[in-house]
Design a protein around this motif. Structure first.
Motif, PDB file in Angstrom:
ATOM      1  N   ASN A  90      12.573 -13.352 -14.256  1.00 46.33           N
ATOM      2  CA  ASN A  90      13.866 -13.833 -14.714  1.00 46.33           C
ATOM      3  C   ASN A  90      14.649 -14.393 -13.523  1.00 46.33           C
ATOM      4  O   ASN A  90      14.899 -13.683 -12.547  1.00 46.33           O
ATOM      5  CB  ASN A  90      14.639 -12.682 -15.373  1.00 46.33           C
ATOM      6  CG  ASN A  90      15.946 -13.131 -15.978  1.00 46.33           C
ATOM      7  OD1 ASN A  90      16.292 -14.314 -15.949  1.00 46.33           O
ATOM      8  ND2 ASN A  90      16.684 -12.191 -16.534  1.00 46.33           N
ATOM      9  N   GLN A  91      15.052 -15.631 -13.612  1.00 45.46           N
ATOM     10  CA  GLN A  91      15.714 -16.298 -12.488  1.00 45.46           C
ATOM     11  C   GLN A  91      17.203 -16.499 -12.723  1.00 45.46           C
ATOM     12  O   GLN A  91      17.825 -17.360 -12.095  1.00 45.46           O
ATOM     13  CB  GLN A  91      15.039 -17.651 -12.214  1.00 45.46           C
ATOM     14  CG  GLN A  91      13.593 -17.548 -11.782  1.00 45.46           C
ATOM     15  CD  GLN A  91      13.440 -16.826 -10.441  1.00 45.46           C
ATOM     16  OE1 GLN A  91      14.214 -17.044  -9.517  1.00 45.46           O
ATOM     17  NE2 GLN A  91      12.447 -15.964 -10.358  1.00 45.46           N
ATOM     18  N   THR A  92      17.803 -15.705 -13.590  1.00 43.28           N
ATOM     19  CA  THR A  92      19.236 -15.863 -13.834  1.00 43.28           C
ATOM     20  C   THR A  92      20.046 -15.488 -12.601  1.00 43.28           C
ATOM     21  O   THR A  92      21.128 -16.026 -12.381  1.00 43.28           O
ATOM     22  CB  THR A  92      19.695 -15.012 -15.037  1.00 43.28           C
ATOM     23  OG1 THR A  92      19.322 -13.659 -14.810  1.00 43.28           O
ATOM     24  CG2 THR A  92      19.064 -15.534 -16.322  1.00 43.28           C
ATOM     25  N   ASN A  93      19.565 -14.554 -11.803  1.00 41.65           N
ATOM     26  CA  ASN A  93      20.244 -14.162 -10.568  1.00 41.65           C
ATOM     27  C   ASN A  93      19.426 -14.602  -9.355  1.00 41.65           C
ATOM     28  O   ASN A  93      19.295 -13.864  -8.383  1.00 41.65           O
ATOM     29  CB  ASN A  93      20.439 -12.640 -10.520  1.00 41.65           C
ATOM     30  CG  ASN A  93      21.341 -12.164 -11.642  1.00 41.65           C
ATOM     31  OD1 ASN A  93      22.295 -12.855 -12.016  1.00 41.65           O
ATOM     32  ND2 ASN A  93      21.028 -11.013 -12.198  1.00 41.65           N
ATOM     33  N   TYR A  94      18.890 -15.809  -9.444  1.00 37.81           N
ATOM     34  CA  TYR A  94      17.935 -16.284  -8.441  1.00 37.81           C
ATOM     35  C   TYR A  94      18.363 -16.121  -6.989  1.00 37.81           C
ATOM     36  O   TYR A  94      17.672 -15.443  -6.243  1.00 37.81           O
ATOM     37  CB  TYR A  94      17.545 -17.744  -8.704  1.00 37.81           C
ATOM     38  CG  TYR A  94      16.953 -18.421  -7.498  1.00 37.81           C
ATOM     39  CD1 TYR A  94      15.710 -18.046  -7.006  1.00 37.81           C
ATOM     40  CD2 TYR A  94      17.649 -19.402  -6.818  1.00 37.81           C
ATOM     41  CE1 TYR A  94      15.169 -18.633  -5.887  1.00 37.81           C
ATOM     42  CE2 TYR A  94      17.110 -19.995  -5.703  1.00 37.81           C
ATOM     43  CZ  TYR A  94      15.874 -19.621  -5.245  1.00 37.81           C
ATOM     44  OH  TYR A  94      15.346 -20.209  -4.133  1.00 37.81           O
ATOM     45  N   PRO A  95      19.439 -16.691  -6.546  1.00 32.66           N
ATOM     46  CA  PRO A  95      19.660 -16.585  -5.098  1.00 32.66           C
ATOM     47  C   PRO A  95      19.885 -15.144  -4.658  1.00 32.66           C
ATOM     48  O   PRO A  95      19.417 -14.739  -3.600  1.00 32.66           O
ATOM     49  CB  PRO A  95      20.877 -17.445  -4.821  1.00 32.66           C
ATOM     50  CG  PRO A  95      21.387 -17.911  -6.114  1.00 32.66           C
ATOM     51  CD  PRO A  95      20.454 -17.472  -7.188  1.00 32.66           C
ATOM     52  N   GLN A  96      20.552 -14.367  -5.491  1.00 36.10           N
ATOM     53  CA  GLN A  96      20.843 -12.983  -5.116  1.00 36.10           C
ATOM     54  C   GLN A  96      19.572 -12.145  -5.074  1.00 36.10           C
ATOM     55  O   GLN A  96      19.383 -11.338  -4.167  1.00 36.10           O
ATOM     56  CB  GLN A  96      21.861 -12.364  -6.092  1.00 36.10           C
ATOM     57  CG  GLN A  96      22.433 -11.056  -5.610  1.00 36.10           C
ATOM     58  CD  GLN A  96      23.182 -11.214  -4.284  1.00 36.10           C
ATOM     59  OE1 GLN A  96      23.951 -12.148  -4.107  1.00 36.10           O
ATOM     60  NE2 GLN A  96      22.935 -10.320  -3.353  1.00 36.10           N
TER      61      GLN A  96
END
Length: 106
Positions: free
Chosen positions: A78-84
């Motif tokens: 799941n890349q919804t919070n990718y940078p974090q």
């Protein structure tokens, strides 16, 4: 000078010229062949060097990705919070506590 004499003289001059220049052309051909073989060798060496560099970069990238995956980063997840997610895995791999890490109950 008639035509028969002129053609005979021209043929003689042509043969003399070819005999005179033959060693020069042979030396040039030998030098050209040597340069060509050197350039082929250097091309092969350059190709091998570039291949080794690509292999080293790929190994470094795969090692870094493996380290991040061991520390919680999932590039296919799941890349919804990718940078974090990536930053947390980087901090964890570096030995720091992640900034937004959820509290763990005792």
């Amino acid at each position: 000078m008639n035509l028969k004499q002129f053609s005979s003289l021209a043929a003689s001059a042509g043969m003399a010229l070819s005999l005179t220049l033959s060693p020069t052309f042979q030396a040039y051909a030998a030098a050209t062949d040597a340069a060509a073989s050197d350039s082929v060798t250097s091309k092969e060496e350059m190709k091998a060097q570039k291949k080794a560099e690509r292999k080293a970069r790929r190994e470094k990238k795969n090692a870094e990705l493996s380290k991040l995956e061991k520390n919680g980063y999932n590039p296919a997840g799941n890349q919804t919070n990718y940078p974090q997610n990536l930053q947390n895995a980087q901090r964890k791999a570096a030995g720091q506590k992640p900034a937004n890490a959820p509290a763990v109950a005792p």
